[in-house]
Design a protein around this motif. Structure first.
Motif, PDB file in Angstrom:
ATOM      1  N   SER A  36       0.831  -1.199   0.000  1.00 32.52           N
ATOM      2  CA  SER A  36       0.000   0.000   0.000  1.00 32.52           C
ATOM      3  C   SER A  36       0.869   1.254   0.000  1.00 32.52           C
ATOM      4  O   SER A  36       1.957   1.265   0.576  1.00 32.52           O
ATOM      5  N   ASP A  37       0.360   2.281  -0.653  1.00 32.21           N
ATOM      6  CA  ASP A  37       1.036   3.576  -0.631  1.00 32.21           C
ATOM      7  C   ASP A  37       0.884   4.193   0.752  1.00 32.21           C
ATOM      8  O   ASP A  37      -0.077   3.913   1.473  1.00 32.21           O
ATOM      9  N   THR A  38       1.818   5.033   1.147  1.00 35.88           N
ATOM     10  CA  THR A  38       1.781   5.715   2.434  1.00 35.88           C
ATOM     11  C   THR A  38       2.114   7.181   2.221  1.00 35.88           C
ATOM     12  O   THR A  38       2.571   7.567   1.138  1.00 35.88           O
TER      13      THR A  38
END
Length: 213
Positions: A36-38
């Motif tokens: 997942s992107d953060t």
């Protein structure tokens, strides 16, 4: 007391130094898109090859057979994992005759537009005074659009216009004003109140752009 105040900038510098050093401990961080992107970007991919620093996706023209007669082909981190953490990304802009990129903003990056062919009329609006800055651009011209400011482009010539766009972030974001107002389920009565448009006009735009309510 005065000495304490003078020492504050020095102390802040030492507090920030570890974060700056961390940013310099590796050459790159190719995105692992399986994660997942953060807010700090994607985690780093374990195995990296030359292909991670290369992207051919901007070679072909985008499909301009749509409502706005324009296409934006992105090379953001989601398409080009090599830009992860580098503070850059790119896109290709194709605008057919009569085409337009409506008023929009990029909340996470500034934009630099470089015209490859054709003629593009472009403008931006300042947030402090609503001053409008407009310019007609030809092949070889560039124009900058500061982060978060409303801006637009449209084809001002007799042939398709093509431009390359650079962004100061790996995922600049996009919010098109027309779609934000009329392509959702925000009740028409509220849209009318906040835009000063009449009911017929709001419902017409919702119908065109796919909104409801």
């Amino acid at each position: 007391m005065a000495k304490t105040v003078m020492m504050l900038p020095v102390l802040m510098s030492f507090l920030l130094l570890p974060f700056s050093s961390m940013a310099l401990t590796q050459d790159f961080c190719v995105a692992d898109l399986s994660c997942s992107d953060t807010p700090a970007g994607y985690p780093c991919k374990a195995s990296v090859g030359a292909g991670d620093f290369y992207y051919h996706g901007l070679a072909a023209a985008g499909n301009t057979s749509n409502l706005i007669k324009a296409a934006v082909t992105p090379a953001f981190v989601g398409q080009f994992p090599g830009v992860n953490g580098l503070g850059i990304s790119a896109a290709r802009l194709d605008i057919a005759v009569g085409g337009v990129i409506p008023l929009h903003t990029h909340p996470a990056a500034s934009e630099l537009l470089f015209v490859i062919e054709g003629t593009i009329a472009a403008g931006l609006i300042s947030s402090s005074s609503n001053t409008v800055f407009t310019k007609t651009l030809y092949a070889g011209d560039i124009m900058v659009f500061p982060q978060g400011l409303l801006h637009y482009q449209y084809n001002a010539g007799p042939s398709t216009a093509v431009a390359l766009v650079a962004f100061s972030g790996p995922n600049p974001g996009l919010q098109i004003t027309d779609y934000a107002l009329f392509a959702n389920n925000l009740p028409s009565a509220i849209v009318e109140k906040v835009t000063f448009l009449d009911d017929a006009q709001v419902k017409k735009l919702k119908s065109v752009l796919g909104g409801s309510g």
